[in-house]
Design a protein around this motif. Structure first.
Motif, short mmCIF file in Angstrom:
data_model
loop_
_atom_site.label_atom_id
_atom_site.label_comp_id
_atom_site.label_asym_id
_atom_site.label_seq_id
_atom_site.Cartn_x
_atom_site.Cartn_y
_atom_site.Cartn_z
N SER A 1 -39.37 -13.40 74.99
CA SER A 1 -38.22 -13.28 74.08
C SER A 1 -38.02 -11.82 73.68
N LEU B 1 -42.44 -22.27 73.57
CA LEU B 1 -41.05 -22.75 73.62
C LEU B 1 -40.89 -23.80 74.71
N HIS C 1 -41.25 -24.96 68.92
CA HIS C 1 -40.35 -24.34 67.94
C HIS C 1 -39.43 -25.36 67.26
N LYS C 2 -39.38 -26.59 67.80
CA LYS C 2 -38.52 -27.62 67.19
C LYS C 2 -39.35 -28.66 66.44
N GLY D 1 -35.24 -23.12 64.18
CA GLY D 1 -36.15 -23.39 65.29
C GLY D 1 -36.14 -22.30 66.33
N GLN D 2 -36.22 -21.05 65.87
CA GLN D 2 -36.20 -19.90 66.80
C GLN D 2 -37.29 -18.91 66.45
N PRO E 1 -38.25 -14.76 66.64
CA PRO E 1 -39.51 -14.57 65.95
C PRO E 1 -39.44 -14.96 64.47
N ASP F 1 -35.95 -14.33 61.90
CA ASP F 1 -34.88 -13.49 62.46
C ASP F 1 -35.36 -12.06 62.70
N TYR G 1 -33.45 -5.85 74.99
CA TYR G 1 -32.54 -6.51 75.94
C TYR G 1 -31.80 -5.52 76.83
N1 LIG Z 1 -30.82 -14.20 65.65
C1 LIG Z 1 -32.13 -14.57 66.05
C2 LIG Z 1 -32.11 -15.08 67.49
C3 LIG Z 1 -33.48 -15.55 67.93
C4 LIG Z 1 -33.44 -16.29 69.25
O1 LIG Z 1 -32.39 -16.49 69.88
N2 LIG Z 1 -34.63 -16.69 69.68
C5 LIG Z 1 -34.75 -17.44 70.90
C6 LIG Z 1 -35.75 -16.77 71.84
S1 LIG Z 1 -35.11 -15.25 72.42
C7 LIG Z 1 -35.26 -18.83 70.60
O2 LIG Z 1 -36.18 -19.00 69.82
N3 LIG Z 1 -34.62 -19.82 71.23
C8 LIG Z 1 -34.98 -21.18 71.07
C9 LIG Z 1 -33.83 -22.01 70.59
O3 LIG Z 1 -32.82 -21.46 70.11
O4 LIG Z 1 -33.94 -23.22 70.73
C10 LIG Z 1 -33.08 -13.37 65.92
O5 LIG Z 1 -32.59 -12.23 65.95
O6 LIG Z 1 -34.28 -13.56 65.73
#
Ligand SMILES: N[C@@H](CCC(=O)N[C@@H](CS)C(=O)NCC(=O)O)C(=O)O
Length: 203
Positions: A9, A33, A38-39, A50-51, A53, A64, A161
């Motif tokens: 990530s 993941l 994460h969920k 559920g994301q 970091p 976030d 990114y």
């Molecule tokens: N706005 C959030 C975005 C975080 C994000 O998109 N994380 C992704 C990994 S890169 C994630 O956990 N995705 C799992 C999901 O959304 O189900 C941040 O800046 O931390």
């Protein structure tokens, strides 16, 4: 401090990189993941989205990536990374918005297609990435860093990114100023690289 992350990530790498650059002691905790950790309730209590970091600092929980950059800079009193004055702070905020907008829907999304099989319109997300890279190239032709005369959290928010954009078939060769800026970040004391995958242009 504990950083809940996932090694592939870029959002998590953004937080990991900044923790390391400021010399903060931290423990990395991997959230699986692929297994949907994460969920599950144990993680959703940290971040209801559920994301990753998520940063946990004692009783304080910060989800976030950009929020984590702001929290750390403020908590550690690092006005070199996040200025206190209105103009300096606004310049940083502009790039944090870009990191959560054009970066997420451009190069990050293009890489989600190749690394995780996400179902985005490939042409559209690659084209969005190039639209943004042209702007960043133009800004970096005027100065070495995005938001100030020195490195700030704005640069850290965009680094991961953009550095791995080729994995999403986004070619960086037309952006020499961007390449030089990535290299400048990579020579900062405490720099930690973002994991590489062999997909897209790096296959
Ligand atoms: N706005 C959030 C975005 C975080 C994000 O998109 N994380 C992704 C990994 S890169 C994630 O956990 N995705 C799992 C999901 O959304 O189900 C941040 O800046 O931390």
């Amino acid at each position: 401090m504990k950083l809940y992350h996932y090694p592939l990530s870029g959002h998590a790498h953004r937080a990991h990189l900044f923790l390391s650059l400021v010399g903060q002691d931290f423990e990395l905790i991997e959230v699986d993941l692929a297994k949907g950790e994460h969920k599950q309730a144990a993680f959703l209590k940290f971040n209801s989205l559920g994301q990753v970091p998520v940063l946990v600092d004692g009783e304080t929980v910060i989800p976030d990536s950009n929020a984590i950059l702001v929290y750390l800079a403020k908590k550690l009193g690092r006005t070199d990374w996040l200025p206190d004055d209105p103009i300096g702070a606004a310049k940083i905020e502009r790039w944090l918005s870009i990191a959560a907008g054009q970066i997420a829907y451009g190069p990050a999304a293009a890489r989600l297609v190749t690394v995780f099989g996400a179902k985005f319109d490939t042409e559209e997300v690659i084209s969005r990435a190039h639209d943004l890279l042209k702007v960043v190239e133009g800004e970096l032709s005027q100065r070495d860093w995005l938001a100030a005369g020195h490195v700030t959290i704005a640069d850290i928010a965009l680094y991961s990114y953009i550095a791995r954009a080729p994995e999403g078939n986004v070619d960086l060769s037309a952006y020499p100023q961007v390449g030089a800026w990535l290299a400048r970040i990579e020579t900062l004391p405490g720099f930690v690289p973002f994991a590489r995958t062999s997909v897209g242009l790096t296959a």
